[in-house]
Design a protein around this motif. Structure first.
Motif, PDB file in Angstrom:
ATOM      1  N   PHE A  81       0.823  -1.206   0.000  1.00  0.00           N
ATOM      2  CA  PHE A  81       0.000   0.000   0.000  1.00  0.00           C
ATOM      3  C   PHE A  81       0.860   1.259   0.000  1.00  0.00           C
ATOM      4  CE2 PHE A  81       0.443  -1.180   4.539  1.00  0.00           C
ATOM      5  CZ  PHE A  81       1.003  -0.022   5.053  1.00  0.00           C
ATOM      6  N   ARG A  82       0.212   2.361  -0.364  1.00  0.00           N
ATOM      7  CA  ARG A  82       0.808   3.691  -0.260  1.00  0.00           C
ATOM      8  C   ARG A  82       0.087   4.430   0.857  1.00  0.00           C
ATOM      9  NH1 ARG A  82       0.116   8.787  -2.982  1.00  0.00           N
ATOM     10  NH2 ARG A  82      -1.635   7.930  -4.170  1.00  0.00           N
ATOM     11  N   VAL A  83       0.842   5.119   1.709  1.00  0.00           N
ATOM     12  CA  VAL A  83       0.252   5.848   2.829  1.00  0.00           C
ATOM     13  C   VAL A  83      -0.281   7.190   2.339  1.00  0.00           C
ATOM     14  CG1 VAL A  83       0.659   6.851   5.111  1.00  0.00           C
ATOM     15  CG2 VAL A  83       1.870   4.751   4.445  1.00  0.00           C
ATOM     16  N   LEU A  84      -1.556   7.442   2.607  1.00  0.00           N
ATOM     17  CA  LEU A  84      -2.188   8.709   2.207  1.00  0.00           C
ATOM     18  C   LEU A  84      -2.238   9.704   3.358  1.00  0.00           C
ATOM     19  CD1 LEU A  84      -5.203   7.332   0.102  1.00  0.00           C
ATOM     20  CD2 LEU A  84      -2.938   8.046  -0.719  1.00  0.00           C
ATOM     21  N   SER A  85      -2.424   9.178   4.585  1.00  0.00           N
ATOM     22  CA  SER A  85      -2.449  10.043   5.766  1.00  0.00           C
ATOM     23  C   SER A  85      -1.995   9.232   6.978  1.00  0.00           C
ATOM     24  CB  SER A  85      -3.858  10.606   6.009  1.00  0.00           C
ATOM     25  OG  SER A  85      -4.745   9.563   6.394  1.00  0.00           O
ATOM     26  N   PHE A  86      -1.548   9.935   7.998  1.00  0.00           N
ATOM     27  CA  PHE A  86      -1.049   9.256   9.196  1.00  0.00           C
ATOM     28  C   PHE A  86      -1.490  10.020  10.442  1.00  0.00           C
ATOM     29  CE2 PHE A  86       2.151   8.671  12.538  1.00  0.00           C
ATOM     30  CZ  PHE A  86       2.198   7.282  12.613  1.00  0.00           C
ATOM     31  N   GLU A  87      -1.971   9.292  11.426  1.00  0.00           N
ATOM     32  CA  GLU A  87      -2.294   9.888  12.723  1.00  0.00           C
ATOM     33  C   GLU A  87      -1.624   9.070  13.815  1.00  0.00           C
ATOM     34  OE1 GLU A  87      -6.624   8.972  13.831  1.00  0.00           O
ATOM     35  OE2 GLU A  87      -6.646   8.758  11.646  1.00  0.00           O
ATOM     36  N   ASN A  88      -1.041   9.768  14.763  1.00  0.00           N
ATOM     37  CA  ASN A  88      -0.263   9.130  15.819  1.00  0.00           C
ATOM     38  C   ASN A  88      -1.076   8.159  16.669  1.00  0.00           C
ATOM     39  OD1 ASN A  88       2.454   9.260  16.121  1.00  0.00           O
ATOM     40  ND2 ASN A  88       2.421  10.676  17.853  1.00  0.00           N
ATOM     41  N   GLN A  89      -2.354   8.456  16.839  1.00  0.00           N
ATOM     42  CA  GLN A  89      -3.244   7.568  17.575  1.00  0.00           C
ATOM     43  C   GLN A  89      -4.601   7.517  16.882  1.00  0.00           C
ATOM     44  OE1 GLN A  89      -2.134   9.057  21.917  1.00  0.00           O
ATOM     45  NE2 GLN A  89      -3.549   7.338  22.043  1.00  0.00           N
ATOM     46  N   MET A  90      -5.056   6.305  16.597  1.00  0.00           N
ATOM     47  CA  MET A  90      -6.409   6.160  16.077  1.00  0.00           C
ATOM     48  C   MET A  90      -7.389   6.473  17.206  1.00  0.00           C
ATOM     49  SD  MET A  90      -6.168   2.765  13.625  1.00  0.00           S
ATOM     50  CE  MET A  90      -7.773   3.023  12.866  1.00  0.00           C
ATOM     51  N   GLU A  91      -8.566   6.892  16.840  1.00  0.00           N
ATOM     52  CA  GLU A  91      -9.560   7.288  17.851  1.00  0.00           C
ATOM     53  C   GLU A  91      -9.836   6.147  18.834  1.00  0.00           C
ATOM     54  OE1 GLU A  91     -14.104   9.113  18.122  1.00  0.00           O
ATOM     55  OE2 GLU A  91     -13.140   8.835  16.168  1.00  0.00           O
ATOM     56  N   GLY A  92      -9.639   6.444  20.129  1.00  0.00           N
ATOM     57  CA  GLY A  92      -9.903   5.452  21.169  1.00  0.00           C
ATOM     58  C   GLY A  92      -8.848   4.372  21.292  1.00  0.00           C
ATOM     59  N   LYS A  93      -7.728   4.520  20.570  1.00  0.00           N
ATOM     60  CA  LYS A  93      -6.686   3.496  20.583  1.00  0.00           C
ATOM     61  C   LYS A  93      -5.343   4.095  20.995  1.00  0.00           C
ATOM     62  CE  LYS A  93      -9.508   0.384  18.918  1.00  0.00           C
ATOM     63  NZ  LYS A  93      -9.991  -0.730  19.756  1.00  0.00           N
ATOM     64  N   LEU A  94      -4.416   3.220  21.387  1.00  0.00           N
ATOM     65  CA  LEU A  94      -3.053   3.659  21.707  1.00  0.00           C
ATOM     66  C   LEU A  94      -2.173   3.700  20.458  1.00  0.00           C
ATOM     67  CD1 LEU A  94      -2.429   1.549  24.974  1.00  0.00           C
ATOM     68  CD2 LEU A  94      -3.037   3.980  24.837  1.00  0.00           C
TER      69      LEU A  94
END
Length: 215
Positions: A81-94
């Motif tokens: 896959f190709r990464v389109l966006s990145f977030e340090n923490q998914m909602e409600g997750k570590l």
């Protein structure tokens, strides 16, 4: 598509078995979520302080769970896959996550090209004096021995991004040609060094064929 993400400084190719030692709390949570919900996750390649491409993996087995909650797990690599966006923490997750786009892979290579690459691999192993187990061209693909042909980390990452099997095999073929040429020269130099101090039989030259270059 949104995937949990586990960035690593490693390249994994589709079909490859991926053993992981899990010790951080966020990734313990990720593996537990994979067990409970049968979700897959992505391993983006961390290279040059960035992530752009990676491989989706699926949990196959938790081999060992230690007293402190650490785990040894086995996964199988699936799609690139190709990464389109990145977030340090998914909602409600570590753990981290992000939007990804899967590459459209094409398995378009001919048996002739597979044979050429297999011959190049066999030649490389022969030059290194390493046993080579013969593989049928029908069973061989560009990922089969990708970690066992002397590619650098950067070259493995480049290979991961190539969508067409023909282009991947051509990439490998060029690498093998360059590497075997270098090894042949090294072996020739080694043989010359080993001759040092020994008498060598030189063929006499036929002087009547000599020409003097005009200045």
């Amino acid at each position: 598509m949104k995937l949990p993400l586990f960035p690593l400084q490693s390249v994994f190719f589709p079909g490859e078995t991926v053993p992981l030692h899990i010790f951080e709390e966020r990734y313990k949570q990720l593996i537990n979520d994979c067990r409970m919900e049968a979700v897959t996750f992505g391993i983006p390649v961390f290279i040059n302080n960035t992530i752009a491409y990676g491989t989706e993996v699926q949990l196959v087995e938790v081999v060992t769970t230690y007293e402190g909650g650490e785990m040894d797990v086995v996964c199988i690599a699936r799609q690139v896959f190709r990464v389109l966006s990145f977030e340090n923490q998914m909602e409600g997750k570590l753990y981290a996550g992000g939007e990804v786009e899967f590459l459209d892979m094409e398995n378009d290579a001919s048996d002739e090209l597979r044979n050429e690459v297999l011959f190049g691999l066999e030649r490389l192993y022969d030059l290194m004096d390493v046993p080579f187990t013969k593989i049928s061209p029908k069973q061989f693909n560009s990922y089969s021995l990708a970690h066992k042909m002397g590619l650098s980390f950067a070259q493995e990452y480049d290979l991961l991004q190539i969508a067409k099997e023909t282009d991947r095999l051509m990439f490998i073929k060029e690498h093998l040609q360059t590497t075997t040429t270098v090894l042949e020269e090294v072996n020739r130099t080694k043989a010359m060094i080993e001759l040092n101090g020994h008498f060598k039989n030189f063929d006499p030259l036929d002087f009547k064929d000599f020409k003097i270059e005009d200045s």
